[in-house]
Write a protein that holds these residues in place. Sequence first.
Motif, PDB file in Angstrom:
ATOM      1  N   TYR A   8       0.836  -1.514   0.257  1.00 20.39           N
ATOM      2  CA  TYR A   8       0.265   0.032  -0.064  1.00 20.39           C
ATOM      3  C   TYR A   8       0.464   0.881  -0.194  1.00 20.39           C
ATOM      4  O   TYR A   8       0.243   2.081  -0.308  1.00 20.39           O
ATOM      5  N   ARG A   9       2.345   1.465   0.059  1.00 21.53           N
ATOM      6  CA  ARG A   9       3.029   2.030   0.693  1.00 21.53           C
ATOM      7  C   ARG A   9       3.039   3.587  -0.367  1.00 21.53           C
ATOM      8  O   ARG A   9       3.156   4.545  -0.819  1.00 21.53           O
ATOM      9  N   PRO A  10       3.721   2.861  -1.758  1.00 19.07           N
ATOM     10  CA  PRO A  10       3.114   3.637  -3.086  1.00 19.07           C
ATOM     11  C   PRO A  10       2.124   4.505  -3.345  1.00 19.07           C
ATOM     12  O   PRO A  10       2.243   5.779  -3.647  1.00 19.07           O
ATOM     13  N   GLU A  15      -0.910  10.008  -2.147  1.00 16.17           N
ATOM     14  CA  GLU A  15      -2.365  10.585  -1.851  1.00 16.17           C
ATOM     15  C   GLU A  15      -2.103  11.162  -0.198  1.00 16.17           C
ATOM     16  O   GLU A  15      -3.214  11.208   0.276  1.00 16.17           O
ATOM     17  N   ARG A  16      -0.866  10.590   0.192  1.00 17.12           N
ATOM     18  CA  ARG A  16      -0.597  11.700   1.402  1.00 17.12           C
ATOM     19  C   ARG A  16      -1.604  12.502   1.417  1.00 17.12           C
ATOM     20  O   ARG A  16      -1.530  12.415   3.193  1.00 17.12           O
ATOM     21  N   PRO A 344       1.328 -10.948  -7.925  1.00 13.69           N
ATOM     22  CA  PRO A 344       0.795  -9.377  -7.033  1.00 13.69           C
ATOM     23  C   PRO A 344       0.402  -8.351  -7.711  1.00 13.69           C
ATOM     24  O   PRO A 344       0.038  -8.716  -9.499  1.00 13.69           O
ATOM     25  N   MET A 345      -0.904  -8.421  -7.456  1.00 18.76           N
ATOM     26  CA  MET A 345      -1.730  -7.117  -8.189  1.00 18.76           C
ATOM     27  C   MET A 345      -2.049  -6.168  -7.281  1.00 18.76           C
ATOM     28  O   MET A 345      -2.671  -6.054  -5.973  1.00 18.76           O
ATOM     29  N   TYR A 346      -1.640  -4.820  -8.078  1.00 17.58           N
ATOM     30  CA  TYR A 346      -2.106  -3.581  -6.591  1.00 17.58           C
ATOM     31  C   TYR A 346      -2.088  -2.212  -8.106  1.00 17.58           C
ATOM     32  O   TYR A 346      -0.813  -2.456  -9.111  1.00 17.58           O
TER      33      TYR A 346
END
Length: 368
Positions: A8-10, A15-16, A344-346
């Motif tokens: 989730y970090r990227p 969106e930070r 991997p899927m995001y």
Amino acid sequence: MTIPVWDYRPELEEERAEIHDAVDTVLDSGRLVLGASLQAFEREFADYHGAGHCVGVDNGTNALVLALRALGVGPGDEVITVAHTAVPTVIAIDAVGARPVLVDVREDHLIDPGQVAAAVTERTRVVLPVHLYGRCADMTALRRIADEHGLRIVEDCAQATGARHDGRLAGTLGDLAAFSFYPTKVLGGFGDGGAVLTGDAGLAEEIRSLRFYGMKERYYTLRTPAYNSRLDDLHAEILRRRLRRLDGYLARRRAVAARYAEGLADTGLVLPDRGADDEHAYHLYVVRHPDRDRIVEAVRAEGVGVGIHYPWPVHTMTGFAHLGYAAGSLPVTERLSREVFSLPMYPTLTTDQQDRVIEVLRKVVSAG
């Protein structure tokens, strides 16, 4: 290069500022629970789906529990669903005292309508299809069966926000639908969260009461059992911001899926079937191979994260031994559990990362 199966970090980095603004909005509002942010999210989530009512709850499991409670499902009743799912699907049925009746899935991993029809008894109250991995079950066939027998449908949409069947969004195809906003989901938060969607104002009002101690007025309980199952305003406000990005998330997931389909087409892996009348949300990108365990071990050794969703069918777990399903009773489900694994899927998976996943898989599969 190490590639996680999910990260989730990227997305957070992108969106930070929005996330911090959402937190500040709620903290400055003076209302942290059942406040304006929750009400706004409920309205916007319902509007996105073209549905009448959304009720925010604390997690996807309790979304199912409250949906079943609102329909009056309890001891002596039967609910038809699958064993090829995350265990909360079946736990929710058990939690209301009903009996889970488990049927097999088709080769596409989704509930088999023919087996549903054969499993209906005089005690059946609800059909609970799981839109697994981001693809809708055959709701046309299931609706026909439900109408024929006077049954209600509760959709398990935990993995399928934004998916469509025959042009209609998951969550608008049954009587009630349960969503999860767990961080890994297509529309995920930064903690637990869930919602129930329905077009029935009476059912929505019932769920609003059930999630808040059975109350309609503060401090006065109208019914039991009831729950403390509210979606808090901090998560609701974050989800409001992320809902505005949902179509972008879906487009990026579908682009990742298309690249996998092209890069892995001739490897011997069984790739996901989107379905002729469906729009897949690709919560997970799940492939199959009879030599799964060797492949998974070798791929992980190359620094590529893969998952298994799910290694144990629910009916084989000791926690559900009381249901009486013997090994071999759901043959397709059991075979799939030995063959499936998730890549991997995001949305923020980069082209370089995905090319590495494809390269490693092609090498490992061909080595067998």
